[in-house]
Design a protein around this motif. Structure first.
Motif, short mmCIF file in Angstrom:
data_model
loop_
_atom_site.label_atom_id
_atom_site.label_comp_id
_atom_site.label_asym_id
_atom_site.label_seq_id
_atom_site.Cartn_x
_atom_site.Cartn_y
_atom_site.Cartn_z
N PHE A 9 0.85 -1.19 0.00
CA PHE A 9 0.00 0.00 0.00
C PHE A 9 0.88 1.24 0.00
CE2 PHE A 9 -2.14 -3.47 2.13
CZ PHE A 9 -3.31 -3.54 1.41
N GLU A 10 0.58 2.20 -0.91
CA GLU A 10 1.40 3.41 -1.06
C GLU A 10 0.51 4.63 -1.29
OE1 GLU A 10 4.24 2.84 -4.24
OE2 GLU A 10 4.18 0.68 -3.94
N GLY A 11 -0.14 5.14 -0.27
CA GLY A 11 -0.97 6.34 -0.43
C GLY A 11 -2.18 6.08 -1.30
N ASN A 28 -3.72 2.87 -9.26
CA ASN A 28 -4.30 3.98 -8.53
C ASN A 28 -5.72 3.60 -8.12
OD1 ASN A 28 -5.70 6.45 -7.92
ND2 ASN A 28 -4.09 7.56 -9.00
N TYR A 29 -6.09 3.84 -6.88
CA TYR A 29 -7.45 3.52 -6.41
C TYR A 29 -8.51 4.22 -7.26
CZ TYR A 29 -5.56 1.35 -2.19
OH TYR A 29 -4.90 0.53 -1.31
N ASN A 30 -8.20 5.41 -7.79
CA ASN A 30 -9.15 6.15 -8.62
C ASN A 30 -9.40 5.48 -9.97
OD1 ASN A 30 -9.42 8.14 -6.66
ND2 ASN A 30 -7.67 9.27 -7.46
N GLU A 76 -9.23 -5.73 1.59
CA GLU A 76 -10.69 -5.59 1.53
C GLU A 76 -11.14 -4.37 2.33
OE1 GLU A 76 -14.60 -8.44 1.94
OE2 GLU A 76 -12.85 -8.91 3.17
N GLN A 77 -10.56 -4.15 3.51
CA GLN A 77 -10.91 -2.99 4.33
C GLN A 77 -10.52 -1.69 3.62
OE1 GLN A 77 -8.79 -3.85 7.92
NE2 GLN A 77 -10.33 -5.30 8.67
N GLU A 78 -9.38 -1.70 2.95
CA GLU A 78 -8.91 -0.50 2.23
C GLU A 78 -9.86 -0.15 1.09
OE1 GLU A 78 -6.26 2.66 1.89
OE2 GLU A 78 -6.31 1.13 3.44
#
Length: 106
Positions: A9-11, A28-30, A76-78
């Protein structure tokens, strides 16, 4: 070895290292369209494990299996914390050599 993936995990990003390919993917999560939960069966239903299936905007699919990844619950929580769209439970569906995913067309 095929299922072993290391998540870092990195930001706003996470990196998935796939051991069988010796390859890192930075996501990227986006850029995630959504995710589903599922189960994977090994053998003729001898045993199973839980999985998270990630669908990206670039039509890439990443599957993380609980038995092969110590970061499974944290991941999963992230996803939930970042309000990534949850598609629901995806029944196990396999192809001849590779798994076929239900939500690839969303």
């Amino acid at each position: 070895m095929y299922y072993i993936k290391i998540i870092r995990f990195e930001g706003n990003f996470f990196t998935v290292f796939e051991l069988h390919k010796l390859k890192n993917s930075k996501i990227n999560y986006n850029k995630i369209q959504g995710f589903s939960t599922s189960e994977v069966y090994f053998g003729k239903y001898l045993w199973k494990c839980n999985s998270i299936v990630i669908y990206t905007e670039t039509k890439k699919t990443i599957e993380i299996l609980s038995n092969y990844n110590s970061s499974y619950k944290k991941f999963e929580q992230e996803l939930k914390k970042r309000k990534i769209k949850y598609y629901g439970f995806e029944e196990y569906n396999t192809g001849w050599h590779f798994r076929e995913y239900k939500f690839n067309e969303k």
